[in-house]
Design a protein around this motif. Structure first.
Motif, PDB file in Angstrom:
ATOM      1  N   UNK A 106       0.827  -1.203   0.000  1.00  0.00           N
ATOM      2  CA  UNK A 106       0.000   0.000   0.000  1.00  0.00           C
ATOM      3  C   UNK A 106       0.863   1.255   0.000  1.00  0.00           C
ATOM      4  N   UNK A 107       0.339   2.381  -0.467  1.00  0.00           N
ATOM      5  CA  UNK A 107       1.113   3.627  -0.426  1.00  0.00           C
ATOM      6  C   UNK A 107       1.520   4.065   0.968  1.00  0.00           C
ATOM      7  N   UNK A 108       0.830   3.587   2.012  1.00  0.00           N
ATOM      8  CA  UNK A 108       1.208   3.977   3.370  1.00  0.00           C
ATOM      9  C   UNK A 108       2.370   3.157   3.921  1.00  0.00           C
ATOM     10  N   UNK A 109       2.933   2.257   3.108  1.00  0.00           N
ATOM     11  CA  UNK A 109       4.088   1.482   3.538  1.00  0.00           C
ATOM     12  C   UNK A 109       3.750   0.143   4.139  1.00  0.00           C
ATOM     13  N   UNK A 110       2.484  -0.231   4.156  1.00  0.00           N
ATOM     14  CA  UNK A 110       2.058  -1.503   4.741  1.00  0.00           C
ATOM     15  C   UNK A 110       1.892  -2.559   3.660  1.00  0.00           C
ATOM     16  N   UNK A 111       2.257  -3.804   3.985  1.00  0.00           N
ATOM     17  CA  UNK A 111       1.970  -4.901   3.070  1.00  0.00           C
ATOM     18  C   UNK A 111       0.460  -5.065   2.937  1.00  0.00           C
ATOM     19  N   UNK A 112       0.006  -5.224   1.698  1.00  0.00           N
ATOM     20  CA  UNK A 112      -1.406  -5.496   1.464  1.00  0.00           C
ATOM     21  C   UNK A 112      -1.653  -7.002   1.476  1.00  0.00           C
ATOM     22  N   UNK A 113      -0.826  -7.760   0.758  1.00  0.00           N
ATOM     23  CA  UNK A 113      -1.016  -9.210   0.714  1.00  0.00           C
ATOM     24  C   UNK A 113       0.205  -9.876   0.104  1.00  0.00           C
ATOM     25  N   UNK A 114       0.379 -11.140   0.446  1.00  0.00           N
ATOM     26  CA  UNK A 114       1.303 -12.050  -0.235  1.00  0.00           C
ATOM     27  C   UNK A 114       0.443 -13.151  -0.827  1.00  0.00           C
ATOM     28  N   UNK A 115       0.546 -13.358  -2.143  1.00  0.00           N
ATOM     29  CA  UNK A 115      -0.304 -14.319  -2.821  1.00  0.00           C
ATOM     30  C   UNK A 115       0.513 -15.205  -3.752  1.00  0.00           C
ATOM     31  N   UNK A 116      -0.046 -16.381  -4.051  1.00  0.00           N
ATOM     32  CA  UNK A 116       0.572 -17.299  -4.999  1.00  0.00           C
ATOM     33  C   UNK A 116      -0.442 -17.641  -6.083  1.00  0.00           C
ATOM     34  N   UNK A 117      -0.079 -17.371  -7.336  1.00  0.00           N
ATOM     35  CA  UNK A 117      -0.934 -17.699  -8.458  1.00  0.00           C
ATOM     36  C   UNK A 117      -0.556 -19.048  -9.054  1.00  0.00           C
ATOM     37  N   UNK A 118      -1.556 -19.827  -9.405  1.00  0.00           N
ATOM     38  CA  UNK A 118      -1.336 -21.168  -9.968  1.00  0.00           C
ATOM     39  C   UNK A 118      -2.469 -21.504 -10.918  1.00  0.00           C
ATOM     40  N   UNK A 119      -2.400 -22.698 -11.516  1.00  0.00           N
ATOM     41  CA  UNK A 119      -3.380 -23.052 -12.538  1.00  0.00           C
ATOM     42  C   UNK A 119      -4.799 -23.162 -11.986  1.00  0.00           C
ATOM     43  N   UNK A 120      -4.938 -23.330 -10.675  1.00  0.00           N
ATOM     44  CA  UNK A 120      -6.269 -23.469 -10.078  1.00  0.00           C
ATOM     45  C   UNK A 120      -6.831 -22.125  -9.589  1.00  0.00           C
ATOM     46  N   UNK A 121      -6.016 -21.106  -9.592  1.00  0.00           N
ATOM     47  CA  UNK A 121      -6.460 -19.804  -9.113  1.00  0.00           C
ATOM     48  C   UNK A 121      -5.375 -19.107  -8.318  1.00  0.00           C
ATOM     49  N   UNK A 122      -5.725 -18.564  -7.143  1.00  0.00           N
ATOM     50  CA  UNK A 122      -4.763 -17.856  -6.297  1.00  0.00           C
ATOM     51  C   UNK A 122      -4.936 -18.294  -4.848  1.00  0.00           C
ATOM     52  N   UNK A 123      -3.801 -18.434  -4.158  1.00  0.00           N
ATOM     53  CA  UNK A 123      -3.787 -18.750  -2.737  1.00  0.00           C
ATOM     54  C   UNK A 123      -3.202 -17.569  -1.985  1.00  0.00           C
ATOM     55  N   UNK A 124      -3.886 -17.113  -0.966  1.00  0.00           N
ATOM     56  CA  UNK A 124      -3.409 -16.007  -0.138  1.00  0.00           C
ATOM     57  C   UNK A 124      -2.494 -16.595   0.946  1.00  0.00           C
ATOM     58  N   UNK A 125      -1.223 -16.209   0.921  1.00  0.00           N
ATOM     59  CA  UNK A 125      -0.274 -16.657   1.940  1.00  0.00           C
ATOM     60  C   UNK A 125      -0.498 -15.887   3.232  1.00  0.00           C
ATOM     61  N   UNK A 126      -0.658 -14.586   3.135  1.00  0.00           N
ATOM     62  CA  UNK A 126      -0.961 -13.766   4.309  1.00  0.00           C
ATOM     63  C   UNK A 126      -2.429 -13.917   4.669  1.00  0.00           C
TER      64      UNK A 126
END
Length: 325
Positions: free
Chosen positions: A32-52
């Motif tokens: 984010x522009x405020x310096x905070x992580x928004x998300x860590x994600x992993x994209x794959x053939x089935x879609x996306x997995x949110x790590x955070x």
């Protein structure tokens, strides 16, 4: 009447001004522009997995952060990476960088994403500008969800209860927190490990262990409080790693590297056998260390492309270059 009705619209992800770093592993880290992580994600053939687990907020930031702590001569705690910190913030294709100074200590934090491994590194460098010695350490805080976004956002506490934490002890890294989603996500069991390459002195597994009742009452953390080094399976899965302390003479410097290592599907429960995977993180950290040292030697010369945190706008990048081009 309709004129008396107020309508509020929650902005979509595309309206948040996010910056992204991505790798061929499928991992994406957004800021984010405020310096905070928004998300860590992993994209794959089935879609996306949110790590955070919990999305960062433009108003309040997120849970993921990094603290620089002075243990002696007087205890203090500084937010070195995250929202609401008085920091210079920059970005490149493969990393985010936070720079700042607090009570005579200059610090720089780099969050770097490996170009092809499912691995990210948090590197902290500090220089003691005080006239006396200072003993310091660093705390990494990272919430984990390991699931589809809809599953996590429906009930974060419920999702956390299905995450199993295993603590394995590496000969050089010390305690490593391994977190596995036991409730299958599209037939897979996402897994992530967190640790400190130079050796951890403490750990925790749930945000309650740091942001508990005392924090809610005061709104501040006790700078003298160490992580409890106990596993807690509760309702906000949040691996935390405390580095070993270092004493810096006037003009002295120190550095620590934390790692996050992801696996899209870990069919078996976590065990000490998974420590073999940690060596990939340590090898990558060694390769990157030469760049980090040369970069920090020029502290103050990098121009943060996102301005001070929180900035009003995001500008063009290019002043912080990748060592992996």
């Amino acid at each position: 009447t309709r004129s008396a009705v107020r309508e509020l619209t929650t902005p979509g992800t595309s309206a948040l001004g996010l910056r992204h770093i991505t790798s061929r592993s499928g991992l994406t880290i957004s800021l984010l522009p405020n310096g905070s992580l928004f998300a860590i994600e992993h994209g794959h053939e089935r879609g996306r997995t949110r790590v955070s687990l919990i999305e960062g907020s433009p108003l309040d930031g997120g849970i993921a952060r990094l603290y620089l702590r002075v243990r002696a001569p007087a205890a203090s705690l500084t937010l070195a990476a995250g929202a609401d910190a008085d920091l210079r913030l920059g970005a490149a294709e493969d990393r985010f960088v936070w720079q700042g100074e607090s009570a005579g200590l200059r610090h720089e934090v780099s969050l770097w994403l490996h170009p092809h491994l499912p691995l990210w590194l948090w590197r902290t460098e500090i220089v003691n500008g005080r006239p006396e010695a200072a003993t310091c350490d660093v705390l990494l805080v990272q919430d984990v969800g390991l699931g589809e976004r809809a599953f996590l956002m429906n009930n974060e506490a419920y999702a956390s209860q299905y995450i199993d934490h295993h603590i394995a002890h590496h000969l050089e890294c010390g305690p490593v927190v391994m977190s596995r989603q036991n409730l299958a996500q599209q037939g897979c069991h996402p897994w992530v490990a967190h640790g400190c390459c130079e050796g951890a002195a403490g750990f925790a597994t749930d945000a309650m262990q740091l942001f508990g009742p005392a924090y809610r009452d005061s709104g501040a953390l006790d700078p003298a409080l160490d992580l409890p080094s106990r596993r807690l399976q509760h309702e906000l899965a949040c691996p935390m790693i405390q580095s070993a302390p270092a004493t810096l003479v006037p003009g002295g410097r120190a550095g620590w590297t934390f790692f996050g290592l992801y696996e899209a599907d870990h069919p078996a429960a976590s065990s000490d056998a998974d420590l073999a995977r940690v060596d990939a993180a340590r090898h990558a950290a060694r390769r990157a260390s030469a760049y980090w040292l040369s970069s920090f030697a020029g502290f103050g010369q990098h121009r943060g492309c996102m301005g001070r945190s929180p900035p009003t706008a995001v500008g063009a990048c290019g002043s912080i270059r990748s060592s992996w081009e």
